[in-house]
Scaffold this motif. Structure first.
Motif, mmCIF file in Angstrom:
data_model
loop_
_atom_site.group_PDB
_atom_site.id
_atom_site.type_symbol
_atom_site.label_atom_id
_atom_site.label_comp_id
_atom_site.label_asym_id
_atom_site.label_seq_id
_atom_site.Cartn_x
_atom_site.Cartn_y
_atom_site.Cartn_z
ATOM 1 N N PRO A 215 0.781 -1.218 0.108
ATOM 2 C CA PRO A 215 0.042 0.706 -0.086
ATOM 3 C C PRO A 215 0.858 0.948 -0.147
ATOM 4 C CG PRO A 215 -0.489 -0.925 2.077
ATOM 5 C CD PRO A 215 0.311 -1.991 1.412
ATOM 6 N N LYS A 216 2.206 0.766 0.704
ATOM 7 C CA LYS A 216 3.250 2.334 0.005
ATOM 8 C C LYS A 216 3.943 2.193 -0.176
ATOM 9 C CE LYS A 216 6.488 4.573 3.122
ATOM 10 N NZ LYS A 216 6.752 4.848 4.476
ATOM 11 N N PRO A 217 4.026 2.267 -1.949
ATOM 12 C CA PRO A 217 5.660 2.077 -3.083
ATOM 13 C C PRO A 217 6.647 2.484 -2.077
ATOM 14 C CG PRO A 217 4.708 4.868 -2.993
ATOM 15 C CD PRO A 217 3.881 4.488 -1.634
ATOM 16 N N PRO A 218 7.603 1.579 -2.595
ATOM 17 C CA PRO A 218 7.750 1.212 -4.589
ATOM 18 C C PRO A 218 6.641 -0.472 -4.006
ATOM 19 C CG PRO A 218 9.910 0.803 -2.711
ATOM 20 C CD PRO A 218 9.106 1.651 -2.146
ATOM 21 N N PRO A 219 6.051 -0.429 -4.688
ATOM 22 C CA PRO A 219 5.180 -1.889 -4.681
ATOM 23 C C PRO A 219 6.291 -3.631 -3.945
ATOM 24 C CG PRO A 219 5.448 -1.853 -6.812
ATOM 25 C CD PRO A 219 5.712 -0.567 -5.900
ATOM 26 N N GLU A 220 6.916 -4.034 -4.627
ATOM 27 C CA GLU A 220 7.539 -4.705 -3.950
ATOM 28 C C GLU A 220 8.403 -4.528 -3.121
ATOM 29 O OE1 GLU A 220 9.332 -6.318 -7.760
ATOM 30 O OE2 GLU A 220 7.292 -8.138 -7.968
ATOM 31 N N ARG A 221 8.610 -6.032 -1.823
ATOM 32 C CA ARG A 221 9.356 -5.202 -0.755
ATOM 33 C C ARG A 221 9.557 -6.822 -0.597
ATOM 34 N NH1 ARG A 221 8.330 -0.523 2.326
ATOM 35 N NH2 ARG A 221 7.503 0.726 1.308
ATOM 36 N N VAL A 222 10.501 -7.201 1.045
ATOM 37 C CA VAL A 222 10.619 -7.606 1.568
ATOM 38 C C VAL A 222 11.244 -7.870 2.993
ATOM 39 C CG1 VAL A 222 12.664 -9.582 2.258
ATOM 40 C CG2 VAL A 222 12.641 -8.901 -0.677
ATOM 41 N N THR A 223 10.725 -8.564 3.910
ATOM 42 C CA THR A 223 10.149 -7.893 4.923
ATOM 43 C C THR A 223 10.594 -9.381 5.668
ATOM 44 O OG1 THR A 223 8.736 -6.714 6.748
ATOM 45 C CG2 THR A 223 7.745 -9.002 5.279
ATOM 46 N N MET A 224 10.801 -9.496 6.918
ATOM 47 C CA MET A 224 11.236 -9.669 8.696
ATOM 48 C C MET A 224 9.656 -10.518 9.091
ATOM 49 S SD MET A 224 14.560 -9.172 10.424
ATOM 50 C CE MET A 224 15.698 -9.106 9.774
ATOM 51 N N THR A 225 9.179 -11.327 9.710
ATOM 52 C CA THR A 225 8.189 -11.611 10.046
ATOM 53 C C THR A 225 7.900 -11.652 11.345
ATOM 54 O OG1 THR A 225 8.089 -13.848 10.581
ATOM 55 C CG2 THR A 225 7.165 -12.896 8.396
ATOM 56 N N ARG A 226 6.516 -10.995 11.956
ATOM 57 C CA ARG A 226 6.500 -11.017 13.897
ATOM 58 C C ARG A 226 7.503 -12.052 14.042
ATOM 59 N NH1 ARG A 226 2.422 -11.202 17.360
ATOM 60 N NH2 ARG A 226 1.148 -12.554 15.674
ATOM 61 N N PRO A 227 7.593 -12.563 13.883
ATOM 62 C CA PRO A 227 8.022 -13.822 14.991
ATOM 63 C C PRO A 227 9.415 -13.634 14.867
ATOM 64 C CG PRO A 227 6.669 -15.619 13.827
ATOM 65 C CD PRO A 227 6.916 -13.937 13.421
ATOM 66 N N VAL A 228 10.319 -12.914 14.386
ATOM 67 C CA VAL A 228 11.754 -13.166 14.239
ATOM 68 C C VAL A 228 11.850 -11.388 14.988
ATOM 69 C CG1 VAL A 228 14.071 -12.428 12.714
ATOM 70 C CG2 VAL A 228 11.973 -14.009 11.325
ATOM 71 N N ILE A 229 10.862 -10.570 14.565
ATOM 72 C CA ILE A 229 10.973 -9.599 15.481
ATOM 73 C C ILE A 229 11.089 -9.549 16.815
ATOM 74 C CG2 ILE A 229 9.091 -6.657 15.340
ATOM 75 C CD1 ILE A 229 9.416 -7.792 12.382
ATOM 76 N N ASN A 230 9.778 -10.149 17.242
ATOM 77 C CA ASN A 230 9.549 -10.254 18.484
ATOM 78 C C ASN A 230 10.293 -11.558 18.896
ATOM 79 O OD1 ASN A 230 7.650 -9.006 18.217
ATOM 80 N ND2 ASN A 230 5.901 -10.546 18.214
ATOM 81 N N ALA A 231 11.411 -11.777 18.409
ATOM 82 C CA ALA A 231 12.560 -12.726 19.005
ATOM 83 C C ALA A 231 13.514 -11.834 19.701
ATOM 84 C CB ALA A 231 12.796 -13.738 18.126
#
Length: 259
Positions: free
Chosen positions: A182-198
């Protein structure tokens, strides 16, 4: 991992400039302490104006030259899938603000693959997951970040985990591809919530009155599916570092005047 997290606290600084300087000083102190204990430090960075401002403030701090950066590894919680060197990339912003000035081995900087390389979006996400797994801890296929920096959007998004989208719900993968962001640029790579919350410490840094609503909702216990920032939690510390403008809706009992 046993799901135990620290309560959320808020630290308020007067304005964006003072906020960046304060967080940068805390960051350098935390890294120095870790290295002095004879341990390696893993840091997850974020993009955005405040993410870059904190790193630039760290570069100006005299303490930066007294840290053994060979024992520090840098990662990114998300990246825009655009060509290498593109100004939209979080790693480009971080290198310009701080990393290029450090005496640090190139292999300690773990960047996501760029769109003009050999990997497509899904393969880039898989490759980053594999890189995380190289530094797995005993009970998880990724490092436990000593500090995970996160920005918070006006909509409450963190990394590239946006409200009411499938990525925020994924728990069986460490890194995922994002399409039609929903925010440009349209293609991204992201860590998921379990990784962040570890992470041992999740530090969310945000400024401006346009962030006040998202901050208020995150602190009020909103659903992480609708307000992803509400679901970001560190195991030792969960801190929102904010300026006075962003703190307009913060309950007084959540303000930490000692941290």
């Amino acid at each position: 991992m046993v799901e135990e997290w620290a309560p959320k606290r808020v630290v308020i600084t007067t304005d964006p400039s003072a906020l960046a300087e304060s967080v940068a000083a805390r960051f350098l102190s935390r890294v120095a302490r870790r290295i002095d204990e004879g341990k390696r430090a893993h840091i997850s960075l974020t993009g955005g104006s405040m993410g870059s401002a904190v790193l630039a403030a760290a570069a100006r701090n005299p303490r930066v030259g007294r840290i053994d950066w060979s024992q520090v590894h840098f990662w990114w919680s998300d990246e825009r899938f655009v060509p290498a060197g593109h100004p939209d990339r979080n790693d480009v912003q971080a290198r310009a603000a701080l990393l290029d000035a450090l005496d640090i081995p190139a292999e300690n900087i773990h960047a996501v693959a760029a769109s003009d390389g050999d990997l497509d979006l899904d393969a880039a996400a898989a490759a980053y997951a594999a890189e995380l797994a190289r530094f797995a801890v005993k009970d998880a296929p990724y490092p436990a970040f000593d500090v995970c920096f996160l920005g918070v959007g006006p909509d409450g998004h963190i990394a590239s985990l946006f409200p009411d989208r499938s990525e925020i719900q994924i728990t069986d993968r460490t890194v995922v591809a994002v399409r039609d962001s929903p925010k440009p640029p349209p293609e991204r790579v992201t860590m998921t919530r379990p990784v962040i919350n570890a992470s041992k410490r999740v530090w969310m840094v945000l400024s401006g009155v346009d962030k006040a609503s998202a901050l208020g909702l995150a602190l009020a216990g909103a659903s992480y599916a609708s307000v992803p920032a509400a679901g970001a939690k560190g195991r030792k510390r969960t801190v929102f570092f904010v300026d006075e403008a962003a703190a307009a809706q913060v309950p007084p009992e959540l303000i930490d005047r000692e941290y």
